[in-house]
Design an enzyme around this catalytic site. Sequence first.
Site, PDB file in Angstrom:
ATOM      1  N   CYS A 240      57.541  -6.880   3.327  1.00 48.31           N
ATOM      2  CA  CYS A 240      58.127  -7.210   2.023  1.00 48.31           C
ATOM      3  C   CYS A 240      59.190  -6.207   1.566  1.00 48.31           C
ATOM      4  CB  CYS A 240      57.031  -7.316   0.965  1.00 48.31           C
ATOM      5  SG  CYS A 240      55.698  -8.434   1.421  1.00 48.31           S
TER       6      CYS A 240
ATOM      7  N   HIS B 217      60.617  -6.821  -5.408  1.00 54.14           N
ATOM      8  CA  HIS B 217      59.999  -7.775  -4.493  1.00 54.14           C
ATOM      9  C   HIS B 217      59.202  -8.786  -5.304  1.00 54.14           C
ATOM     10  CE1 HIS B 217      57.606  -9.753  -1.584  1.00 54.14           C
ATOM     11  NE2 HIS B 217      56.501  -9.088  -1.854  1.00 54.14           N
TER      12      HIS B 217
ATOM     13  N   ASN C 156      56.258 -15.999  -2.858  1.00 58.57           N
ATOM     14  CA  ASN C 156      56.480 -14.729  -2.163  1.00 58.57           C
ATOM     15  C   ASN C 156      57.114 -15.028  -0.810  1.00 58.57           C
ATOM     16  OD1 ASN C 156      56.266 -12.380  -0.633  1.00 58.57           O
ATOM     17  ND2 ASN C 156      54.263 -11.821  -1.448  1.00 58.57           N
TER      18      ASN C 156
END
Length: 315
Positions: free
Chosen positions: A113, A241, A271
């Site tokens: 990520c 993020h 995500n």
Amino acid sequence: MPGSRITAVGHYQPAKVLTNDELAGMVDTSDEWIRSRVGIRTRHIAGPEEPVDELAAHAAAKALAAAGRPPASVDLVVVATSTAVDRSPNMAARVAARLGVPSPAALDVNVVCAGFTHALATADHAVRAGAATRALVVGADKMSAVTDWTDRTTCVLVGDGAGAAVVEACGPDEAPGVGPVLWGSVPEMGRAVRIEGEPARFAQEGQSVYRWATTRLPPLARAACERAGLAPADLAAVVLHQANLRIVEPLAERIGAVNAVVARDVVDSGNTSAASVPIALSKLVERGEISTGAPVLLFGFGGNLSYAGQVVRCP
């Protein structure tokens, strides 16, 4: 040596949109349960005929078009991903081939990520060292391919997509547009977020990640601002993020960026791992929510319990 700057950004997401109500027909969940816990409404899901390098190439082509640069002018391609299926050719080489970039240095970065902000720092360092003059930096992941769609704790989170930036050397009288990176990790807690096994599957310790992100990361994000010579209140935007709205909002508040637009693309995209920061940045630019030249904090975090952040000037 001169610094670097982002001259254009672009993003790409698959056409298929998966809603919370559709997920509720697959696992024991509901739209209300998902929204209240992670803040996500929809996510884009790639089909089996849409590999990661195709997502990445679409985003990179849009960034090049926005910059007005031909593929042949690129001498470095860096792709951040943790969902590559094959070991070789790597994702960067495949993207270069799709775009017709003739002879670039081509490397992949796997920091999950936090991948895009690591890749951006790598490109910036290459430009500063004189090893590159124009780079394509891409974050791309197909999280749907590594997800257990019977596990309601993880399948409600993920989405697929790619975001890209064109990074170029500054002129001799031009101030750098990519600030110094602040990066690191917590190796002893690395298994809190993982993609492993055969077949590979995404899993995480949600409460551990939440506590780490909301308590340990705010001072690190502020330190990234300090390295750029700015206070958090000077920021025009914060692009974190896009892990979970319950992480993004408290983290943004604790950084102290009181005058900044806060990216909340997780609501519509889920995500998307390494793609989340560049997709969110590209959308803010596309909608005109950040002025050209305005300072923006990019901060990636997650897998390996790694983090990387830098202040950039909006293209």
